[in-house]
Scaffold this motif. Sequence first.
Motif, PDB file in Angstrom:
ATOM      1  N   LEU A  13       0.694  -1.014   0.140  1.00  0.00           N
ATOM      2  CA  LEU A  13      -0.089   0.105  -0.029  1.00  0.00           C
ATOM      3  C   LEU A  13       0.880   1.227  -0.107  1.00  0.00           C
ATOM      4  O   LEU A  13       0.632   2.362  -0.819  1.00  0.00           O
ATOM      5  CB  LEU A  13      -1.061  -0.022   1.153  1.00  0.00           C
ATOM      6  N   PRO A  14       1.889   1.334   0.844  1.00  0.00           N
ATOM      7  CA  PRO A  14       2.578   2.447   0.662  1.00  0.00           C
ATOM      8  C   PRO A  14       3.437   2.695  -0.411  1.00  0.00           C
ATOM      9  O   PRO A  14       3.635   3.818  -1.093  1.00  0.00           O
ATOM     10  CB  PRO A  14       3.720   2.466   2.158  1.00  0.00           C
ATOM     11  N   MET A  15       3.974   1.799  -0.993  1.00  0.00           N
ATOM     12  CA  MET A  15       4.546   1.716  -2.396  1.00  0.00           C
ATOM     13  C   MET A  15       3.723   2.214  -3.437  1.00  0.00           C
ATOM     14  O   MET A  15       4.146   2.863  -4.384  1.00  0.00           O
ATOM     15  CB  MET A  15       5.219   0.261  -2.690  1.00  0.00           C
ATOM     16  N   ALA A  16       2.327   1.660  -3.448  1.00  0.00           N
ATOM     17  CA  ALA A  16       1.390   2.136  -4.343  1.00  0.00           C
ATOM     18  C   ALA A  16       1.283   3.611  -4.230  1.00  0.00           C
ATOM     19  O   ALA A  16       1.321   4.348  -5.218  1.00  0.00           O
ATOM     20  CB  ALA A  16       0.237   1.319  -4.318  1.00  0.00           C
ATOM     21  N   PHE A  17       0.969   4.083  -3.216  1.00  0.00           N
ATOM     22  CA  PHE A  17       0.678   5.438  -3.092  1.00  0.00           C
ATOM     23  C   PHE A  17       1.979   6.512  -3.550  1.00  0.00           C
ATOM     24  O   PHE A  17       1.925   7.292  -4.067  1.00  0.00           O
ATOM     25  CB  PHE A  17       0.394   5.733  -1.600  1.00  0.00           C
ATOM     26  N   LEU A  18       3.295   6.005  -2.874  1.00  0.00           N
ATOM     27  CA  LEU A  18       4.515   6.736  -2.947  1.00  0.00           C
ATOM     28  C   LEU A  18       5.023   6.564  -4.533  1.00  0.00           C
ATOM     29  O   LEU A  18       5.790   7.484  -4.786  1.00  0.00           O
ATOM     30  CB  LEU A  18       5.451   6.168  -2.177  1.00  0.00           C
ATOM     31  N   SER A  19       4.287   5.717  -5.262  1.00  0.00           N
ATOM     32  CA  SER A  19       4.788   5.474  -6.566  1.00  0.00           C
ATOM     33  C   SER A  19       3.972   6.487  -7.714  1.00  0.00           C
ATOM     34  O   SER A  19       4.102   6.383  -8.808  1.00  0.00           O
ATOM     35  CB  SER A  19       4.751   4.044  -7.296  1.00  0.00           C
ATOM     36  N   GLY A  20       2.776   7.063  -6.982  1.00  0.00           N
ATOM     37  CA  GLY A  20       1.887   7.835  -7.946  1.00  0.00           C
ATOM     38  C   GLY A  20       0.919   6.940  -8.557  1.00  0.00           C
ATOM     39  O   GLY A  20       0.419   7.488  -9.549  1.00  0.00           O
ATOM     40  N   LEU A  21       0.484   5.807  -7.974  1.00  0.00           N
ATOM     41  CA  LEU A  21      -0.357   5.180  -8.665  1.00  0.00           C
ATOM     42  C   LEU A  21      -1.927   5.402  -8.153  1.00  0.00           C
ATOM     43  O   LEU A  21      -2.767   5.216  -8.791  1.00  0.00           O
ATOM     44  CB  LEU A  21      -0.247   3.720  -8.114  1.00  0.00           C
ATOM     45  N   TRP A  22      -2.085   5.884  -6.923  1.00  0.00           N
ATOM     46  CA  TRP A  22      -3.291   6.375  -6.652  1.00  0.00           C
ATOM     47  C   TRP A  22      -3.802   7.937  -7.277  1.00  0.00           C
ATOM     48  O   TRP A  22      -4.800   8.070  -7.224  1.00  0.00           O
ATOM     49  CB  TRP A  22      -3.355   6.435  -4.778  1.00  0.00           C
ATOM     50  N   LEU A  23      -2.733   8.622  -6.906  1.00  0.00           N
ATOM     51  CA  LEU A  23      -2.805   9.976  -7.322  1.00  0.00           C
ATOM     52  C   LEU A  23      -1.632  10.480  -8.069  1.00  0.00           C
ATOM     53  O   LEU A  23      -0.573  10.191  -7.668  1.00  0.00           O
ATOM     54  CB  LEU A  23      -3.098  10.962  -6.191  1.00  0.00           C
ATOM     55  N   PRO A  24      -1.856  11.517  -8.928  1.00  0.00           N
ATOM     56  CA  PRO A  24      -0.585  11.914  -9.830  1.00  0.00           C
ATOM     57  C   PRO A  24       0.387  12.786  -8.616  1.00  0.00           C
ATOM     58  O   PRO A  24      -0.077  13.243  -7.964  1.00  0.00           O
ATOM     59  CB  PRO A  24      -1.117  13.068 -10.432  1.00  0.00           C
ATOM     60  N   LEU A  25       1.610  12.108  -8.978  1.00  0.00           N
ATOM     61  CA  LEU A  25       2.925  12.867  -8.123  1.00  0.00           C
ATOM     62  C   LEU A  25       2.620  14.358  -8.423  1.00  0.00           C
ATOM     63  O   LEU A  25       3.015  14.953  -7.241  1.00  0.00           O
ATOM     64  CB  LEU A  25       3.956  12.228  -8.448  1.00  0.00           C
ATOM     65  N   GLN A  26       2.161  15.003  -9.373  1.00  0.00           N
ATOM     66  CA  GLN A  26       1.876  16.530  -9.446  1.00  0.00           C
ATOM     67  C   GLN A  26       1.230  17.094  -8.579  1.00  0.00           C
ATOM     68  O   GLN A  26       1.624  18.301  -8.212  1.00  0.00           O
ATOM     69  CB  GLN A  26       1.661  16.706 -11.004  1.00  0.00           C
ATOM     70  N   ILE A  27       0.245  16.540  -7.999  1.00  0.00           N
ATOM     71  CA  ILE A  27      -0.660  17.227  -7.045  1.00  0.00           C
ATOM     72  C   ILE A  27      -0.181  16.743  -5.526  1.00  0.00           C
ATOM     73  O   ILE A  27      -0.982  17.065  -4.691  1.00  0.00           O
ATOM     74  CB  ILE A  27      -2.126  16.744  -7.243  1.00  0.00           C
ATOM     75  N   LEU A  28       0.744  15.918  -5.356  1.00  0.00           N
ATOM     76  CA  LEU A  28       1.530  15.725  -4.067  1.00  0.00           C
ATOM     77  C   LEU A  28       2.626  16.734  -3.631  1.00  0.00           C
ATOM     78  O   LEU A  28       3.276  17.268  -4.637  1.00  0.00           O
ATOM     79  CB  LEU A  28       1.729  14.247  -3.917  1.00  0.00           C
ATOM     80  N   PRO A  29       3.069  16.628  -2.517  1.00  0.00           N
ATOM     81  CA  PRO A  29       4.318  17.509  -2.235  1.00  0.00           C
ATOM     82  C   PRO A  29       5.425  17.056  -3.034  1.00  0.00           C
ATOM     83  O   PRO A  29       5.745  15.763  -3.378  1.00  0.00           O
ATOM     84  CB  PRO A  29       4.499  17.111  -0.694  1.00  0.00           C
ATOM     85  N   ALA A  30       6.320  17.836  -3.288  1.00  0.00           N
ATOM     86  CA  ALA A  30       7.580  17.567  -4.249  1.00  0.00           C
ATOM     87  C   ALA A  30       8.519  16.629  -3.868  1.00  0.00           C
ATOM     88  O   ALA A  30       9.135  15.782  -4.624  1.00  0.00           O
ATOM     89  CB  ALA A  30       8.323  18.893  -4.444  1.00  0.00           C
ATOM     90  N   ILE A  31       8.456  16.211  -2.587  1.00  0.00           N
ATOM     91  CA  ILE A  31       9.226  15.258  -1.883  1.00  0.00           C
ATOM     92  C   ILE A  31       8.927  13.891  -2.294  1.00  0.00           C
ATOM     93  O   ILE A  31       9.708  13.002  -2.727  1.00  0.00           O
ATOM     94  CB  ILE A  31       9.156  15.181  -0.272  1.00  0.00           C
ATOM     95  N   PHE A  32       7.489  13.705  -2.718  1.00  0.00           N
ATOM     96  CA  PHE A  32       7.199  12.238  -2.972  1.00  0.00           C
ATOM     97  C   PHE A  32       7.716  12.008  -4.442  1.00  0.00           C
ATOM     98  O   PHE A  32       7.941  10.918  -4.751  1.00  0.00           O
ATOM     99  CB  PHE A  32       5.748  12.525  -3.166  1.00  0.00           C
ATOM    100  N   ALA A  33       7.757  13.223  -5.417  1.00  0.00           N
ATOM    101  CA  ALA A  33       8.348  12.946  -6.850  1.00  0.00           C
ATOM    102  C   ALA A  33       9.816  12.762  -6.726  1.00  0.00           C
ATOM    103  O   ALA A  33      10.290  11.930  -7.602  1.00  0.00           O
ATOM    104  CB  ALA A  33       7.940  14.078  -7.556  1.00  0.00           C
ATOM    105  N   LYS A  34      10.399  13.088  -5.710  1.00  0.00           N
ATOM    106  CA  LYS A  34      12.003  12.744  -5.702  1.00  0.00           C
ATOM    107  C   LYS A  34      12.327  11.450  -5.372  1.00  0.00           C
ATOM    108  O   LYS A  34      13.158  11.028  -5.581  1.00  0.00           O
ATOM    109  CB  LYS A  34      12.523  13.743  -4.717  1.00  0.00           C
ATOM    110  N   ILE A  35      11.457  11.211  -4.199  1.00  0.00           N
ATOM    111  CA  ILE A  35      11.570   9.664  -3.769  1.00  0.00           C
ATOM    112  C   ILE A  35      11.013   8.318  -4.411  1.00  0.00           C
ATOM    113  O   ILE A  35      11.375   7.336  -4.440  1.00  0.00           O
ATOM    114  CB  ILE A  35      11.552   9.356  -2.401  1.00  0.00           C
ATOM    115  N   ALA A  36       9.977   8.712  -5.516  1.00  0.00           N
ATOM    116  CA  ALA A  36       9.290   8.017  -6.324  1.00  0.00           C
ATOM    117  C   ALA A  36      10.128   6.807  -7.187  1.00  0.00           C
ATOM    118  O   ALA A  36       9.803   5.667  -7.281  1.00  0.00           O
ATOM    119  CB  ALA A  36       8.263   8.617  -7.017  1.00  0.00           C
ATOM    120  N   PRO A  37      11.448   7.359  -7.648  1.00  0.00           N
ATOM    121  CA  PRO A  37      12.127   6.222  -8.478  1.00  0.00           C
ATOM    122  C   PRO A  37      12.476   5.026  -7.636  1.00  0.00           C
ATOM    123  O   PRO A  37      13.419   4.228  -8.398  1.00  0.00           O
ATOM    124  CB  PRO A  37      13.417   7.288  -9.121  1.00  0.00           C
ATOM    125  N   VAL A  38      12.673   5.198  -6.423  1.00  0.00           N
ATOM    126  CA  VAL A  38      13.206   3.898  -5.721  1.00  0.00           C
ATOM    127  C   VAL A  38      12.346   2.916  -5.637  1.00  0.00           C
ATOM    128  O   VAL A  38      12.762   1.744  -5.502  1.00  0.00           O
ATOM    129  CB  VAL A  38      13.463   4.520  -4.047  1.00  0.00           C
TER     130      VAL A  38
END
Length: 266
Positions: free
Chosen positions: A193-218
């Motif tokens: 569940l956290p991986m799905a959210f942090l990867s931008g699968l539930w909501l686009p990363l563009q509408i989340l805080p910038a930190i999420f987009a930076k760590i998503a590629p892991v």
Amino acid sequence: MNTIAHSTPVAIASARTPSFSPWRCYWLEAKHELLRLLRTPSFVLPTLLFPPLFYVLFGVVLAGGRSGGDMGRYLLATYGVFGIMGAALFGFGVSVAVERERGFLTLKRALPMPPGAYLLAKMAMAMVFAAIISLILAVIAVSLAKVSLQPAQWALLFAINVLGVLPFCALGLCIGAWVSGSAAPAVVNILYLPMAFLSGLWLPLQILPAIFAKIAPVWPAYHLGQVALKVVDRDGGGSLALHLAVLGVVTVAFFVLARARLSRSQ
């Protein structure tokens, strides 16, 4: 003159015994693995129902047809990835851990069957569930979200979802090889569940805080999600070769770790 042919019992038994076919072993193992899971409501219901329900909520109800269906297309791609992750992680992570603890893997090794039939059956199962999830989401996308794609795009999304289970099958296998049967469901949920959210699968990363987009590629889910999003022209613009390379490395690495663990536990 009549000639009576005398056959020995061994010859008769040999004539009546069907020849060994490894392909039949693979087919039967995959068939019974699929039937076993279809008869397990605790697996089949969440696996098949959660992705469509989330898609209806976020891609249809909350999106409300805004942006010309852009949100519907985005979430069609990402919830496909979200759905196939669940089928692979729970199908491997939980079942392998339980079967390993109960000695089922030891029994399988003693049976006269190809050594890879067990894992291939579970991979085939995950692919079947991925195909079903993809078809359900496609029907909802067309009928409710009014998503319109070219036939090639539909085919590519379907292929990405079916083949995209492989990295998560390897990850699930690694969890099942290292974690106890009682702890496996919790570990899979904590990761899934956290991986799905942090990867931008539930909501686009563009509408989340910038930190999420930076760590998503892991996360491997991010890279598979970006591959799917490229099909609907909603990705972040990264390299397709890089995404595929990361997924390939993840698949091989987790499979090697799982194999090493299972070999030591024999």
